[in-house]
Design an enzyme around this catalytic site. Structure first.
Site, PDB file in Angstrom:
ATOM      1  N   GLU A 328      -7.476   1.068  -6.997  1.00 46.77           N
ATOM      2  CA  GLU A 328      -8.248   0.210  -6.099  1.00 46.77           C
ATOM      3  C   GLU A 328      -9.739   0.509  -6.112  1.00 46.77           C
ATOM      4  OE1 GLU A 328      -7.849   1.906  -1.663  1.00 46.77           O
ATOM      5  OE2 GLU A 328      -5.916   1.535  -2.606  1.00 46.77           O
ATOM      6  N   GLN A 329     -10.134   1.725  -6.437  1.00 46.53           N
ATOM      7  CA  GLN A 329     -11.562   2.032  -6.489  1.00 46.53           C
ATOM      8  C   GLN A 329     -12.250   1.329  -7.647  1.00 46.53           C
ATOM      9  OE1 GLN A 329      -9.131   4.163  -5.910  1.00 46.53           O
ATOM     10  NE2 GLN A 329      -9.622   5.038  -3.905  1.00 46.53           N
TER      11      GLN A 329
END
EC number: 2.8.3.8
Length: 537
Positions: A328-329
């Site tokens: 997700e980063q």
């Protein structure tokens, strides 16, 4: 004219009552020096007061980067909204922000990270808010907790249900930041920002747009300053026309406990032999079994916990590169890192800005997600976001709700119950002492993933533990595999608060999983999608 000012001067620019958006993911990209300066100004002057702070992923992690704890002070904070929060071991004193949350000192909310980025984009474009189905029938839904983390938050709702075009949606009104605090590696004298030493871009651009387009200010923390005109235009991720002020922290860490690792920022590639392979233990058995659920050629999301070791299982089996990992980063490909470096990847193929990675997740463009569980409910729901007896150990949901809302396939992994004493002998699981805390419960404390919606949407849901494998079906949770050495009734059925369905074709888990040698893993190829199938996905 240079935009560089001191941290104290930057902190003095933040007015009482401001809405401040902070770009960070735990220790990754955290503007720690700027947050420290705000806290120090408040200690010295009593200002700024009554801030609302927005943290799309998290700020700080209690292992060398304090982040939000610098500003977790009564009077300074009025309200806080985060995708997740700093966590700590159960044996330690809770982070200051958790003391404020659990003490009901300020309204606190846990909004899924992707939705928080969506809220920033809507604010930037002066649109009213976010209309989404992400979070329906979870703690995000106002018919449950409505993202509220304490009693104070229930009095100031941040989400409501609405009907649009005959369908039910969740509606999050846009929140307009008056200040955005972002971070990069280098700024030139005009405020153009590059991210060459960062492990991710996160959402700084979207946060800067939301503040700037609404008359606010943007403060960037960087590691170094360079001359105007010396940055390559293609490398600039946030242009200087969106940046008002720059502060410099030459000591800023790349991520928690990591000053600088060029492989994290994609400047070099580490040899595969330099990555640690998991030691042989019960957690590795689970990770191996999870790996057997994958297909070659897939794009697979990873969450924190046991599943974070799956890339290293593939590496040990000679299958590195067979799957593209997406986190997700923003990292795509490579080798996702472990422990406090989680959220970073070495040898990545690419870095996506987090808001666009979440668009990919929310729309289920990827093939599978590997995640953890704290509790599994009778209806297949999963809790990863709240345990009342250990609140500060659970950091919140982060992007979990965005990722699971429409995912085609999810493999949840974890220990069958908590506190069991386990061993491995002669290719079998040995349960020496049973755990005291059941994790298969009639009703989970916090619904982070809705089993009911998963059944309605036809999602493929698997639960992998050290002693069995289970599948979610419309009739309930079905036991499909059992570990060698495990007694069905004593070790599984009696350890669940609700009746499990048992497959007529109950299999024994692959014996190779329970031996130290590599298991000879092979992955079937992902079927190619036709244009017709793609258009109806």
């Amino acid at each position: 004219m240079s935009k560089v000012i001191s941290p104290a001067e930057a902190a003095a620019l933040i007015p009482d009552g401001a809405i401040v958006s902070v770009s960070s993911s735990s220790g990754l990209g955290c503007p720690d020096l700027m947050l420290k300066a705000i806290g120090e100004r408040f200690d010295a002057t009593g200002h700024p007061r009554d801030l609302t702070t927005l943290h799309p992923i998290a700020a700080g992690d209690m292992s060398g980067i304090k982040g939000v704890d610098y500003i977790a002070k009564p009077g300074l904070l009025k309200r806080i909204i985060g995708g997740s929060y700093p966590s700590g071991p159960s044996s330690s004193e809770p982070p200051l922000i958790w003391q404020m949350i659990t003490g009901d000192q300020i309204p606190a909310y846990n909004i899924p990270s992707g939705i928080m980025f969506d809220m920033h984009r809507e604010a930037a474009a002066k649109r009213p808010g976010v209309l989404t189905k992400v979070g329906l029938d979870t703690f995000v839904d106002p018919r449950r907790q409505g993202c509220a983390m304490n009693t104070s938050a229930t009095r100031e709702p941040v989400v409501k249900t609405v009907e649009f075009e005959g369908e039910e949606w969740l509606y999050f009104p846009a929140i307009v930041p008056s200040v955005a605090i972002i971070r990069a590696t280098t700024a030139d004298e005009r405020g153009n920002l590059t991210y060459e030493h960062e492990g991710a871009y996160l959402g700084g651009l979207d946060q800067a747009l939301a503040a700037r387009n609404n008359g606010g200010i943007v403060i960037a923390q960087v590691k170094r300053i360079t001359q105007e005109g010396s940055l390559r235009p293609h490398d600039v991720r946030v242009p200087g026309n969106l940046v008002d002020y720059v502060i410099v922290d030459p000591e800023q860490k790349q991520t928690t406990q990591t000053s600088y690792d060029p492989a994290i920022s994609g400047e070099i590639f580490r040899p595969l032999s330099s990555f640690r392979v998991p030691e042989f233990n019960v957690q590795k058995i689970i990770a191996r079994r999870v790996a057997q659920e994958l297909q070659s050629g897939s794009a697979v999301n990873l969450g924190f916990g046991i599943s974070a070791n799956v890339p290293r299982i593939l590496m040990e089996e000679g299958l590195h590169g067979a799957v593209t990992w997406v986190i997700e980063q923003g990292a795509v490909g490579g080798v996702p890192l472990l422990d406090f470096a989680f959220g970073c990847a070495s040898n990545a193929d690419a870095f996506m800005p987090s808001p666009y990675q979440f668009t990919y997740f929310q729309g289920a463009g990827f093939d599978a997600s590997l995640l953890s569980f704290l509790e599994i409910g009778r209806d297949g729901s999963v809790n990863v976001s709240k345990l009342s007896f250990r609140p500060h150990v659970t950091a919140g949901a982060g992007g979990f709700v965005d990722i699971t809302a429409r995912a085609k396939k999810i493999v949840f992994s974890g220990m069958f119950n908590a506190g069991a004493k386990l061993g491995i002998a002669d290719g079998k699981l040995v349960i020496e002492k049973e755990g005291k805390l059941k994790k298969l419960v009639n009703e989970v404390e916090h619904v982070t993933f809705s089993g009911r919606r998963a059944v309605e949407q036809g999602q493929d849901i698997t639960y992998v533990t050290e002693r069995c494998v289970m599948k979610l079906t419309p009739q309930g949770i079905l036991l499909t595999e059992i570990a060698p050495g495990v007694d069905l009734k004593t070790h599984i059925l009696d350890q669940s608060e609700f009746p499990l369905l048992v497959s007529e074709d109950l299999k024994v888990m692959d014996a190779a999983l329970f031996n130290e040698a590599p298991i000879g893993l092979t992955l079937p190829a992902k079927p190619k999608r036709s244009l017709t199938e793609a258009s109806h996905a």
